[in-house]
Design an enzyme around this catalytic site. Structure first.
Site, PDB file in Angstrom:
ATOM      1  N   MET A 152       0.893  -1.122  -0.284  1.00 49.26           N
ATOM      2  CA  MET A 152       0.102   0.165   0.106  1.00 49.26           C
ATOM      3  C   MET A 152       0.423   0.989  -0.239  1.00 49.26           C
ATOM      4  SD  MET A 152      -2.939   1.286   2.643  1.00 49.26           S
ATOM      5  CE  MET A 152      -1.842   0.978   4.248  1.00 49.26           C
ATOM      6  N   PRO A 153       0.868   2.036  -0.998  1.00 47.00           N
ATOM      7  CA  PRO A 153       1.419   3.285  -1.363  1.00 47.00           C
ATOM      8  C   PRO A 153       1.084   4.521   0.212  1.00 47.00           C
ATOM      9  CG  PRO A 153       0.412   3.406  -3.068  1.00 47.00           C
ATOM     10  CD  PRO A 153      -0.250   1.907  -1.910  1.00 47.00           C
TER      11      PRO A 153
ATOM     12  N   GLY B  54      -1.286   8.651   0.752  1.00 49.62           N
ATOM     13  CA  GLY B  54      -2.094   8.823  -0.146  1.00 49.62           C
ATOM     14  C   GLY B  54      -3.322  10.017  -0.461  1.00 49.62           C
ATOM     15  N   LEU B  55      -4.402  10.061  -1.685  1.00 46.93           N
ATOM     16  CA  LEU B  55      -5.289  11.123  -1.516  1.00 46.93           C
ATOM     17  C   LEU B  55      -6.800  11.233  -0.815  1.00 46.93           C
ATOM     18  CD1 LEU B  55      -5.104  14.536  -2.125  1.00 46.93           C
ATOM     19  CD2 LEU B  55      -6.819  13.086  -4.231  1.00 46.93           C
ATOM     20  N   GLY B  56      -7.548  11.832   0.450  1.00 45.35           N
ATOM     21  CA  GLY B  56      -8.294  11.824   1.396  1.00 45.35           C
ATOM     22  C   GLY B  56      -9.201  12.521   0.127  1.00 45.35           C
TER      23      GLY B  56
ATOM     24  N   ASP C 146      -8.099   7.284  -1.242  1.00 46.05           N
ATOM     25  CA  ASP C 146      -9.206   6.574  -0.389  1.00 46.05           C
ATOM     26  C   ASP C 146     -10.335   7.246  -0.203  1.00 46.05           C
ATOM     27  OD1 ASP C 146      -9.407   5.574   3.250  1.00 46.05           O
ATOM     28  OD2 ASP C 146     -10.000   7.563   3.120  1.00 46.05           O
TER      29      ASP C 146
ATOM     30  N   TYR D 255     -19.272   9.485   1.668  1.00 44.89           N
ATOM     31  CA  TYR D 255     -18.685  10.559   1.198  1.00 44.89           C
ATOM     32  C   TYR D 255     -20.032  11.412  -0.235  1.00 44.89           C
ATOM     33  CZ  TYR D 255     -14.217   9.517   3.839  1.00 44.89           C
ATOM     34  OH  TYR D 255     -13.657   9.180   4.514  1.00 44.89           O
TER      35      TYR D 255
ATOM     36  N   LYS E 239     -15.322   2.080   1.767  1.00 41.48           N
ATOM     37  CA  LYS E 239     -15.126   1.690   3.511  1.00 41.48           C
ATOM     38  C   LYS E 239     -16.915   1.362   3.406  1.00 41.48           C
ATOM     39  CE  LYS E 239     -12.364   5.450   4.977  1.00 41.48           C
ATOM     40  NZ  LYS E 239     -12.314   6.335   3.836  1.00 41.48           N
TER      41      LYS E 239
ATOM     42  N   HIS F 196     -16.157   1.503   8.274  1.00 39.37           N
ATOM     43  CA  HIS F 196     -16.248   2.299   8.682  1.00 39.37           C
ATOM     44  C   HIS F 196     -15.734   2.606  10.155  1.00 39.37           C
ATOM     45  CE1 HIS F 196     -16.800   6.543   6.467  1.00 39.37           C
ATOM     46  NE2 HIS F 196     -15.614   6.994   7.301  1.00 39.37           N
TER      47      HIS F 196
END
Length: 303
Positions: free
Chosen positions: A13-14, A17-19, A44, A49, A78, A111
């Protein structure tokens, strides 16, 4: 210098990351497209969202352009709390896969440990405005999530916002076939979560930090909630390395061997937030970050 974390499933896993929390459809799409261009591969997402369609468009466009392949990406989503009932877990994952137009997720998280009453409302409430809970135990939800791995819908499963006791319950569960690969938690200098992070790592569970820069746009933020970017100690350390306060806050998590998912939709910030691999914080600076007396939790679901 580590750029990836290896999960218990041997998937990499990098670490940065970007949320995408609080990113609207269009802005999420543009942010993800730009982020892929500057090197991000870990994104992510979450059903909550309500922006997975926009993220889908960005991923599809960049894959079609040949900029990136699906196997180069690490996509997280999630399971929302209204889908904790065992019979609803697969349906929830299918909804996310359809929204993102993906065949599989690299990581799928529960989540929150608490479930809500099933239905269309994200936050089902009674007449007094109190959330109506589900009667499903998260251990039963976990069993249904394990079936997603077996079905090839997800590569790995994990949790989010779980404490040490809840993690221990999962690990102690009889006949469990898949251990949690990750626990995604809020972490920053005002909520370092040292004990929880060390506990997870001692059990072979990777940790991802959300809200690493605070959450200036969080609707419950109050004027007295000091911005990390204004903190004199953080500013001083950033100045020493000729970096932004955001970059040193992200670097803090990287050096704790914690994956980190700063959220931004501003191209300049998205790019800057990824450039954290060309410097290293001193041991004393790490200790300074983890020794702040102020304590503040941004995402308290009970509020």
């Amino acid at each position: 210098m580590a750029t990836h974390l290896e999960l218990p499933t041997h998937v990499r896993m990098p670490i940065v990351g970007l949320g995408t929390w609080q990113s609207l459809q269009g802005t999420a799409r543009d942010a993800v497209k730009f982020a892929i261009g500057v090197g991000y591969r870990h994104f992510d997402c979450a059903y909550l969202y309500q922006n997975e369609n926009g993220i889908r468009d960005a991923l599809r466009e960049k894959i079609e352009e040949g900029i990136v392949r699906r196997e180069d990406l690490f996509i997280v989503s999630k399971l929302w709390s209204t889908f904790h009932k065992r019979s609803l877990v697969k349906e929830a994952c299918q909804k996310t896969l359809a929204a993102l137009q993906l065949d599989y997720l690299d990581l799928y998280l529960m989540h929150w440990p608490m479930g809500f009453k099933a239905g269309e409302k994200l936050f089902p409430a009674d007449g007094n405005g109190m959330i109506i809970p589900s009667d499903t135990d998260f251990l039963d939800t976990w069993e249904a999530m394990e079936e997603l791995v077996d079905a090839g819908m997800v590569k790995a499963i994990g949790v989010s916002n779980f404490n040490c006791k809840q993690i221990d319950q999962l690990l102690s569960k009889p006949r469990s076939r898949h251990k949690p690969a990750n626990n995604q938690i809020e972490s920053h200098p005002y909520l370092p979560q040292e004990e929880l992070i060390k506990f997870c790592q001692s059990k072979g569970i990777s940790v991802t930090a959300y809200c690493p820069l605070g959450a200036p746009n969080w609707p419950r933020s109050k004027p007295e909630d000091i911005s990390f970017f204004d903190d004199p100690q953080i500013k001083e350390i950033a100045l020493k390395y000729n970096k932004t306060p955001a970059q040193v806050l992200i670097r803090l998590q990287v050096q704790r061997n914690v994956s980190v998912i700063p959220k931004s939709v501003t191209p300049h910030h998205v790019e800057k937030n990824f450039k954290v691999f060309d410097f290293e914080l001193a041991k004393e600076e790490m200790e300074t970050f983890l020794a702040f007396k102020k304590r503040y939790r941004i995402c308290a679901l009970s509020e």
